[in-house]
Design a protein around this motif. Structure first.
Motif, PDB file in Angstrom:
ATOM      1  N   ASN A 173       0.696  -1.276  -0.031  1.00  0.00           N
ATOM      2  CA  ASN A 173       0.054  -0.034   0.076  1.00  0.00           C
ATOM      3  C   ASN A 173       0.848   1.403   0.292  1.00  0.00           C
ATOM      4  N   TYR A 174       0.540   2.147  -0.823  1.00  0.00           N
ATOM      5  CA  TYR A 174       1.439   3.600  -1.028  1.00  0.00           C
ATOM      6  C   TYR A 174       0.406   4.497  -1.602  1.00  0.00           C
ATOM      7  N   PHE A 175       0.834   5.753  -1.556  1.00  0.00           N
ATOM      8  CA  PHE A 175       0.185   6.926  -2.003  1.00  0.00           C
ATOM      9  C   PHE A 175      -0.046   6.849  -3.602  1.00  0.00           C
ATOM     10  N   THR A 176       1.083   6.662  -4.384  1.00  0.00           N
ATOM     11  CA  THR A 176       0.926   6.333  -5.729  1.00  0.00           C
ATOM     12  C   THR A 176       1.894   5.246  -6.188  1.00  0.00           C
ATOM     13  N   GLU A 177       1.442   4.824  -7.307  1.00  0.00           N
ATOM     14  CA  GLU A 177       2.093   3.586  -7.665  1.00  0.00           C
ATOM     15  C   GLU A 177       3.667   3.613  -8.110  1.00  0.00           C
ATOM     16  N   GLU A 178       4.095   4.718  -8.537  1.00  0.00           N
ATOM     17  CA  GLU A 178       5.353   4.808  -9.039  1.00  0.00           C
ATOM     18  C   GLU A 178       6.285   4.799  -7.605  1.00  0.00           C
ATOM     19  N   GLU A 179       5.548   5.707  -6.686  1.00  0.00           N
ATOM     20  CA  GLU A 179       6.520   5.837  -5.499  1.00  0.00           C
ATOM     21  C   GLU A 179       6.579   4.440  -4.616  1.00  0.00           C
ATOM     22  N   GLY A 180       5.420   3.671  -4.681  1.00  0.00           N
ATOM     23  CA  GLY A 180       5.120   2.379  -4.125  1.00  0.00           C
ATOM     24  C   GLY A 180       5.997   1.546  -4.649  1.00  0.00           C
ATOM     25  N   ILE A 181       6.322   1.452  -6.002  1.00  0.00           N
ATOM     26  CA  ILE A 181       7.110   0.357  -6.579  1.00  0.00           C
ATOM     27  C   ILE A 181       8.646   0.696  -6.125  1.00  0.00           C
ATOM     28  N   ARG A 182       8.944   1.876  -6.046  1.00  0.00           N
ATOM     29  CA  ARG A 182      10.200   2.080  -5.404  1.00  0.00           C
ATOM     30  C   ARG A 182      10.645   1.900  -4.150  1.00  0.00           C
ATOM     31  N   ALA A 183       9.340   2.273  -3.304  1.00  0.00           N
ATOM     32  CA  ALA A 183       9.701   2.040  -1.779  1.00  0.00           C
ATOM     33  C   ALA A 183       9.535   0.583  -1.711  1.00  0.00           C
ATOM     34  N   PHE A 184       8.918  -0.284  -2.488  1.00  0.00           N
ATOM     35  CA  PHE A 184       8.679  -1.660  -2.052  1.00  0.00           C
ATOM     36  C   PHE A 184      10.121  -2.234  -2.546  1.00  0.00           C
ATOM     37  N   GLY A 185      10.782  -1.792  -3.674  1.00  0.00           N
ATOM     38  CA  GLY A 185      11.997  -2.342  -4.033  1.00  0.00           C
ATOM     39  C   GLY A 185      13.165  -2.160  -2.864  1.00  0.00           C
ATOM     40  N   HIS A 186      12.889  -0.743  -2.353  1.00  0.00           N
ATOM     41  CA  HIS A 186      13.956  -0.513  -1.317  1.00  0.00           C
ATOM     42  C   HIS A 186      13.742  -1.478  -0.216  1.00  0.00           C
ATOM     43  N   GLU A 187      12.512  -1.587   0.345  1.00  0.00           N
ATOM     44  CA  GLU A 187      12.206  -2.199   1.436  1.00  0.00           C
ATOM     45  C   GLU A 187      12.771  -3.708   1.545  1.00  0.00           C
ATOM     46  N   ILE A 188      12.669  -4.469   0.325  1.00  0.00           N
ATOM     47  CA  ILE A 188      12.991  -5.844   0.189  1.00  0.00           C
ATOM     48  C   ILE A 188      14.439  -5.947  -0.238  1.00  0.00           C
ATOM     49  N   SER A 189      15.154  -4.894  -0.763  1.00  0.00           N
ATOM     50  CA  SER A 189      16.434  -4.991  -1.057  1.00  0.00           C
ATOM     51  C   SER A 189      16.413  -5.699  -2.498  1.00  0.00           C
ATOM     52  N   ALA A 190      15.579  -5.299  -3.469  1.00  0.00           N
ATOM     53  CA  ALA A 190      15.394  -5.935  -4.439  1.00  0.00           C
ATOM     54  C   ALA A 190      16.735  -5.512  -5.673  1.00  0.00           C
ATOM     55  N   ASP A 191      17.248  -6.367  -6.347  1.00  0.00           N
ATOM     56  CA  ASP A 191      18.394  -6.114  -7.179  1.00  0.00           C
ATOM     57  C   ASP A 191      17.856  -5.861  -8.669  1.00  0.00           C
ATOM     58  N   ILE A 192      16.650  -5.906  -9.117  1.00  0.00           N
ATOM     59  CA  ILE A 192      16.013  -5.633 -10.493  1.00  0.00           C
ATOM     60  C   ILE A 192      14.548  -5.241 -10.128  1.00  0.00           C
ATOM     61  N   MET A 193      14.126  -4.237 -10.665  1.00  0.00           N
ATOM     62  CA  MET A 193      12.708  -3.786 -10.738  1.00  0.00           C
ATOM     63  C   MET A 193      12.233  -3.998 -12.097  1.00  0.00           C
ATOM     64  N   ALA A 194      11.264  -4.721 -12.405  1.00  0.00           N
ATOM     65  CA  ALA A 194      10.670  -5.054 -13.567  1.00  0.00           C
ATOM     66  C   ALA A 194       9.232  -4.717 -13.660  1.00  0.00           C
ATOM     67  N   MET A 195       8.835  -3.988 -14.939  1.00  0.00           N
ATOM     68  CA  MET A 195       7.444  -3.654 -15.097  1.00  0.00           C
ATOM     69  C   MET A 195       7.140  -3.501 -16.441  1.00  0.00           C
ATOM     70  N   SER A 196       5.880  -3.351 -16.663  1.00  0.00           N
ATOM     71  CA  SER A 196       5.577  -3.166 -18.203  1.00  0.00           C
ATOM     72  C   SER A 196       5.168  -1.581 -18.461  1.00  0.00           C
ATOM     73  N   THR A 197       5.251  -1.162 -19.444  1.00  0.00           N
ATOM     74  CA  THR A 197       5.115   0.263 -20.001  1.00  0.00           C
ATOM     75  C   THR A 197       3.897   0.254 -21.016  1.00  0.00           C
ATOM     76  N   HIS A 198       3.111   0.928 -21.263  1.00  0.00           N
ATOM     77  CA  HIS A 198       2.158   1.226 -22.175  1.00  0.00           C
ATOM     78  C   HIS A 198       2.842   1.743 -23.467  1.00  0.00           C
ATOM     79  N   GLY A 199       3.732   2.375 -23.535  1.00  0.00           N
ATOM     80  CA  GLY A 199       4.581   2.951 -24.507  1.00  0.00           C
ATOM     81  C   GLY A 199       3.549   4.153 -24.824  1.00  0.00           C
ATOM     82  N   ARG A 200       3.082   5.127 -24.231  1.00  0.00           N
ATOM     83  CA  ARG A 200       2.090   6.004 -24.542  1.00  0.00           C
ATOM     84  C   ARG A 200       2.770   7.131 -25.441  1.00  0.00           C
ATOM     85  N   THR A 201       2.361   7.668 -26.241  1.00  0.00           N
ATOM     86  CA  THR A 201       3.077   8.971 -27.207  1.00  0.00           C
ATOM     87  C   THR A 201       2.259  10.026 -27.127  1.00  0.00           C
TER      88      THR A 201
END
Length: 294
Positions: A232-260
């Protein structure tokens, strides 16, 4: 068996680009993949003071066609020398080179298709002020438009050996090519996968429902060594970074919709935001191109 046979590393000879090459070599050495170092020089205006100064000339030379040809030849020679110096640092790796005068994004897109690139490893300085807001870095554009997975690197951890890979998603309609690439990275490094869904105040759902969704996703795609998490976090992007830091992740992976265009201006990109601000490598898959090609 890994599906990654060809790795592309764009370089501008910066520290971050050199870090990306070091990471690419670590990956390639594990799976016997081929690396291509790509340097694209935007066709220079020879009269520009910075360009002239590098080559030891003055503005008096700028209008001379013969000088212009010589200037381009010298610039290419200097660039290839710098590329060779990078290659010499990794004598046991298979590293090709491709140096060309062209528009960066235009040539990148063509080269990826022509060379049948499987993975792009690119350096990034991250957010750097107002220029990033209005123009966007080359790295952001690669993430946005690439038809193949992109690993964005800022720092080089000595002995790159990621054992914990976080995949953040909504776990709905994840393209098969993304699944295949994710499995390939897990196999290369024998890593544990952590599947996480970020819950924000505007996207509330119960934890049991979310965990059930993640586990069904993992089961249906044949994932075995994984953990399912809700954060649970305030925004998705902040939550992803915070979660990765909390569990000491080595790589963060995700999809992007490629909006232009206007869509990108209005909604932005969570993947680009994370890649821009995260200190650890970020692996992105462009769902937009996955859907077109399936």
């Amino acid at each position: 068996m890994s599906t990654i046979k060809k790795i592309l590393v764009p370089t501008d000879f910066s520290t971050e680009a050199n870090n990306a090459l070091a990471v690419a070599v670590e990956i390639a050495d594990r799976i016997n993949a081929e690396i291509t170092l790509l340097h694209i020089v935007d066709i220079p205006y020879v009269g520009h003071e910075d360009n002239l100064g590098i080559m030891g000339y003055t503005e008096d030379h700028a209008e001379n066609p013969a000088f212009y040809k010589l200037y381009m030849e010298k610039l290419m020679e200097t660039t290839k020398g710098r590329i060779q110096a990078l290659k010499d640092q990794y004598p046991h790796s298979t590293i090709k080179e491709h140096v060309v005068f062209d528009s960066f994004q235009k040539h990148m897109a063509k080269f990826v298709v022509k060379d049948q690139t499987d993975l792009i490893v690119i350096g990034s300085k991250g957010a750097s002020g107002i220029d990033e807001v209005f123009v966007g870095s080359n790295t952001e554009k690669v993430i946005r438009y690439s038809k193949v997975p992109v690993l964005t690197v800022k720092h080089y951890p000595e002995g790159f050996d990621p054992r914990k890979i976080v995949f953040a998603s909504n776990f709905k309609k994840v393209p098969e090519k993304t699944i295949t690439a994710l499995k390939s990275f897990q196999e290369i490094f024998m890593a544990e996968l952590v599947f996480v869904k970020i819950i924000t105040p505007n996207t509330f759902e119960t934890t049991p429902d979310t965990l059930n969704l993640i586990n069904e996703f993992a089961k249906s795609h044949g994932f075995e060594d994984y953990k399912a998490e809700v954060f649970n976090y305030f925004t998705e992007e902040e939550g992803i970074r915070a979660f990765g830091h909390e569990i000491s992740a080595d790589i963060m992976a995700m999809s992007t919709h490629g909006r232009t265009g206007i869509s990108h201006l209005l909604f932005g990109s969570i993947a680009e935001e994370v890649a821009n601000h995260a200190s650890i490598p970020v692996l992105t898959f462009n769902d937009h191109f996955n859907e077109k090609e399936d």
